[in-house]
Design an enzyme around this catalytic site. Structure first.
Site: not given
Ligand code: DQA
Length: 149
Positions: A9-10, A17, A22, A73, A76, A98, A100, A107
């Protein structure tokens, strides 16, 4: 060797964004870099993105029938989706790596935990696009000898 790249998502909004977090690279640009890197190292990549948990689960369940490894990825969802974790565990020993873009450990507190990471073969975070390239390298080394033609 065939690899899949799945963004959650996103991540379709990369480029616009939160560029301070990012960067300014779009998802299409990121996918092109990873595909070119894979091609140069003997891996054919197929890319997908979804904002929907169920669609991501469907892709993970199907992945072992299509490829030798999956770069994922979860966005969230990494921080709270037990359904995605279960999907990754369900396809074991098929390797899911995985990734990111950002360093989730540096963070907000809620990003420090990944519930999906413990069932993944490896995690690469904080390197921007390099996280994805490291995942390609990892899967090439892991599955190189037993790949789909
Ligand atoms: C992310 C990190 C997550 O915490 C966040 O929700 C994202 C992107 C990353 O690539 O850095 O959507 O997965």
């Amino acid at each position: 060797m065939k690899l899949l790249l799945l963004n959650g998502p996103n991540l379709n909004l990369l480029g616009q964004r939160e560029p301070q977090v990012y960067g300014t690279q779009t998802l299409a640009e990121l996918e092109a870099v990873v595909m070119a890197y894979g091609a140069a190292h003997g891996a054919e990549l197929t890319c997908n993105q979804s904002n929907h948990e169920g669609a991501l689960i469907d892709w993970i369940q199907d992945a072992p029938h299509r490829a030798d490894g999956l770069i994922f990825n979860p966005g969230a969802y990494a921080h709270y989706s037990y359904a995605l974790r279960d999907a990754i565990a369900a396809v074991a020993p098929f390797p899911v790596v995985e990734v990111h873009l950002s360093d989730i450990s540096a963070r907000e507190e809620f990003r420090h935990t990944s519930v999906t990471a413990p069932v993944c073969a490896a995690v690469f975070a904080g390197g921007g696009q390099q996280s994805y390239l490291d995942a390609v390298d990892y899967l090439l080394a892991l599955t190189g000898e037993h790949s789909h033609a």
